[in-house]
Design a protein around this motif. Structure first.
Motif, PDB file in Angstrom:
ATOM      1  N   CYS A  25       2.502  -4.681   0.708  1.00  0.00           N
ATOM      2  CA  CYS A  25       1.274  -5.067   0.008  1.00  0.00           C
ATOM      3  C   CYS A  25       1.551  -6.153  -1.020  1.00  0.00           C
ATOM      4  O   CYS A  25       0.818  -7.122  -1.129  1.00  0.00           O
ATOM      5  CB  CYS A  25       0.649  -3.851  -0.667  1.00  0.00           C
ATOM      6  SG  CYS A  25      -1.031  -4.154  -1.308  1.00  0.00           S
ATOM      7  N   HIS A  26       2.652  -5.996  -1.739  1.00  0.00           N
ATOM      8  CA  HIS A  26       2.990  -6.964  -2.779  1.00  0.00           C
ATOM      9  C   HIS A  26       3.514  -8.272  -2.195  1.00  0.00           C
ATOM     10  O   HIS A  26       3.598  -9.269  -2.899  1.00  0.00           O
ATOM     11  CB  HIS A  26       4.004  -6.362  -3.749  1.00  0.00           C
ATOM     12  CG  HIS A  26       3.462  -5.215  -4.539  1.00  0.00           C
ATOM     13  ND1 HIS A  26       2.938  -5.354  -5.805  1.00  0.00           N
ATOM     14  CD2 HIS A  26       3.319  -3.904  -4.233  1.00  0.00           C
ATOM     15  CE1 HIS A  26       2.519  -4.188  -6.249  1.00  0.00           C
ATOM     16  NE2 HIS A  26       2.744  -3.292  -5.312  1.00  0.00           N
ATOM     17  N   ASP A  57       1.790   1.521  -1.763  1.00  0.00           N
ATOM     18  CA  ASP A  57       2.881   0.646  -1.353  1.00  0.00           C
ATOM     19  C   ASP A  57       3.688   0.257  -2.583  1.00  0.00           C
ATOM     20  O   ASP A  57       3.138   0.114  -3.673  1.00  0.00           O
ATOM     21  CB  ASP A  57       2.302  -0.611  -0.699  1.00  0.00           C
ATOM     22  CG  ASP A  57       3.254  -1.220   0.302  1.00  0.00           C
ATOM     23  OD1 ASP A  57       4.157  -0.510   0.749  1.00  0.00           O
ATOM     24  OD2 ASP A  57       3.071  -2.391   0.642  1.00  0.00           O
ATOM     25  N   VAL A 109      -0.574  -9.558  -1.035  1.00  0.00           N
ATOM     26  CA  VAL A 109      -1.686  -9.691  -1.983  1.00  0.00           C
ATOM     27  C   VAL A 109      -1.342 -10.653  -3.113  1.00  0.00           C
ATOM     28  O   VAL A 109      -0.328 -10.489  -3.797  1.00  0.00           O
ATOM     29  CB  VAL A 109      -2.087  -8.315  -2.545  1.00  0.00           C
ATOM     30  CG1 VAL A 109      -3.216  -8.463  -3.565  1.00  0.00           C
ATOM     31  CG2 VAL A 109      -2.526  -7.390  -1.414  1.00  0.00           C
ATOM     32  N   CYS A 117      -3.326  -1.460  -2.557  1.00  0.00           N
ATOM     33  CA  CYS A 117      -1.988  -1.263  -2.019  1.00  0.00           C
ATOM     34  C   CYS A 117      -1.787   0.149  -1.490  1.00  0.00           C
ATOM     35  O   CYS A 117      -0.884   0.389  -0.691  1.00  0.00           O
ATOM     36  CB  CYS A 117      -0.940  -1.574  -3.084  1.00  0.00           C
ATOM     37  SG  CYS A 117      -0.712  -3.349  -3.377  1.00  0.00           S
ATOM     38  N   ALA A 139      -8.278  -5.129  -1.315  1.00  0.00           N
ATOM     39  CA  ALA A 139      -6.886  -5.137  -0.835  1.00  0.00           C
ATOM     40  C   ALA A 139      -6.020  -4.169  -1.617  1.00  0.00           C
ATOM     41  O   ALA A 139      -4.957  -4.516  -2.145  1.00  0.00           O
ATOM     42  CB  ALA A 139      -6.311  -6.555  -0.891  1.00  0.00           C
ATOM     43  N   TRP A 192     -10.548  -4.482   4.574  1.00  0.00           N
ATOM     44  CA  TRP A 192      -9.549  -4.110   3.563  1.00  0.00           C
ATOM     45  C   TRP A 192      -9.494  -5.152   2.449  1.00  0.00           C
ATOM     46  O   TRP A 192      -9.475  -4.821   1.255  1.00  0.00           O
ATOM     47  CB  TRP A 192      -8.180  -3.961   4.231  1.00  0.00           C
ATOM     48  CG  TRP A 192      -7.034  -3.828   3.261  1.00  0.00           C
ATOM     49  CD1 TRP A 192      -6.832  -2.811   2.366  1.00  0.00           C
ATOM     50  CD2 TRP A 192      -5.949  -4.748   3.073  1.00  0.00           C
ATOM     51  NE1 TRP A 192      -5.678  -3.043   1.639  1.00  0.00           N
ATOM     52  CE2 TRP A 192      -5.124  -4.221   2.055  1.00  0.00           C
ATOM     53  CE3 TRP A 192      -5.599  -5.945   3.691  1.00  0.00           C
ATOM     54  CZ2 TRP A 192      -3.967  -4.865   1.621  1.00  0.00           C
ATOM     55  CZ3 TRP A 192      -4.449  -6.587   3.269  1.00  0.00           C
ATOM     56  CH2 TRP A 192      -3.644  -6.054   2.244  1.00  0.00           C
ATOM     57  N   LEU A 204      -4.351  -0.421   4.125  1.00  0.00           N
ATOM     58  CA  LEU A 204      -3.107  -1.076   4.510  1.00  0.00           C
ATOM     59  C   LEU A 204      -2.278  -0.177   5.414  1.00  0.00           C
ATOM     60  O   LEU A 204      -1.649  -0.646   6.365  1.00  0.00           O
ATOM     61  CB  LEU A 204      -2.302  -1.467   3.269  1.00  0.00           C
ATOM     62  CG  LEU A 204      -0.977  -2.179   3.562  1.00  0.00           C
ATOM     63  CD1 LEU A 204      -1.214  -3.485   4.306  1.00  0.00           C
ATOM     64  CD2 LEU A 204      -0.201  -2.433   2.280  1.00  0.00           C
TER      65      LEU A 204
END
Length: 302
Positions: free
Chosen positions: A83-84, A162, A87, A159, A157, A152, A48
């Motif tokens: 990321c949150h 992050d 994802v 994080c 995926a 990724w 990421l």
């Protein structure tokens, strides 16, 4: 070349002005921590951090697009909790789709938007009125950059440090109470249906869905084996599990003759269950049961 020291008041003032300008630039750059890639964000890496640096910062995380103050589709790609926000997060345009499904690039709407595929349908007007390929008004991403994002996602995926946008400085990231639950079991009230009949499928998780993630809870991704005949079952794509809840129930309806394997995925694993649709059941005026055994010409098996 030798540096000649400034002489006179004007020269000194100029030097001070240059130093202040450089200091201001450094402070502004430091304030935008989410825009700078970490030291380990090597260009081209399927992480990421590298994707943010290689792709998002130069094409999408702009003030006229996915950043303050515009925030197209309510997505802030400069956010430290990026990321949150991606994802297992629902798309603003299509709430039944997830932007990034860990391990499943083919089910990730983010890639559809970047590739310009699977964009049929009418978006939620509360979000946007159009659904176009991204980055809008720019040259589409190269295959190398698309492959970087796909790699990724396929790798889970991760994080990579992050943090959610509202996390405190000392806040833990996905600690024990915030970890995603895995699938413990999947079962159905009935695994054999007539066309038009419904059954309930129950997915049991290893523990309650987390409360400390953004957004709270977790999603269960529902797929059908791509090798199975299409259209055998009608079922949802995603089921959300509220924080603390350790199971979810969804309905499946038989639509055409055949068998289909349902794949439920969340956390770090997947499980399957196969549903078979064997015949069409009708009732006549005398309430007797009539079973029509297919296939039926002109209806693709029904």
């Amino acid at each position: 070349m030798r540096f000649r020291a400034p002489t006179g008041v004007v020269g000194v003032v100029r030097v001070i002005g240059v130093l202040l300008l450089a200091l201001s630039a450094a402070l502004v750059t430091g304030a935008c921590g989410s825009d700078a890639s970490p030291a380990d964000a090597r260009p081209g890496d399927p992480t990421l951090a590298a994707i943010r640096s290689d792709i998002f910062n130069g094409t999408c995380a702009l003030s006229i697009c996915h950043a303050e103050p515009t925030l197209e589709a309510k997505l802030d790609l400069r956010n430290n909790g990026l990321c949150h926000l991606l994802v297992s997060h629902k798309s603003c345009l299509f709430p039944t789709k997830l932007l990034v499904v860990p391990g499943k690039p083919e089910a990730s709407f983010l890639l559809d938007k970047l590739r310009g595929t699977g964009l049929d349908g009418t978006p939620d007007p509360a979000c946007e009125t159009t659904n176009e390929r991204m980055p809008l008004g720019q040259v589409p991403l190269s295959e190398d950059k698309l492959a970087q994002i796909e790699a990724w996602i396929r790798a889970g995926a991760d994080c990579g440090g992050d943090v959610p946008s509202d996390a405190g400085v000392d806040g833990a990231i996905d600690g024990p109470d915030d970890s995603l639950a895995d699938v413990a079991s999947v079962s159905a009230v009935a695994t054999t249906l007539h066309v038009g009949e419904r059954t309930q499928v129950t997915v049991t998780l290893t523990h309650g869905a987390p409360a400390g993630r953004v957004p709270p809870g977790q999603n269960i991704i529902i797929d059908v084996n791509e090798l199975d005949p299409p259209g055998v079952l009608a079922l949802p794509n995603v089921v959300h599990v509220d924080p603390g809840v350790s199971s979810a129930v969804f309905e499946v309806q038989g639509q055409a003759l055949g068998s289909a394997t349902i794949i439920v995925s969340t956390g770090t694993n997947s499980m399957t269950i196969t549903i078979t649709v064997i015949s069409l059941t009708l009732s006549d005026d005398k309430h007797s049961t009539i079973q029509l055994a297919g296939p039926y010409p002109g209806h693709g098996g029904l």
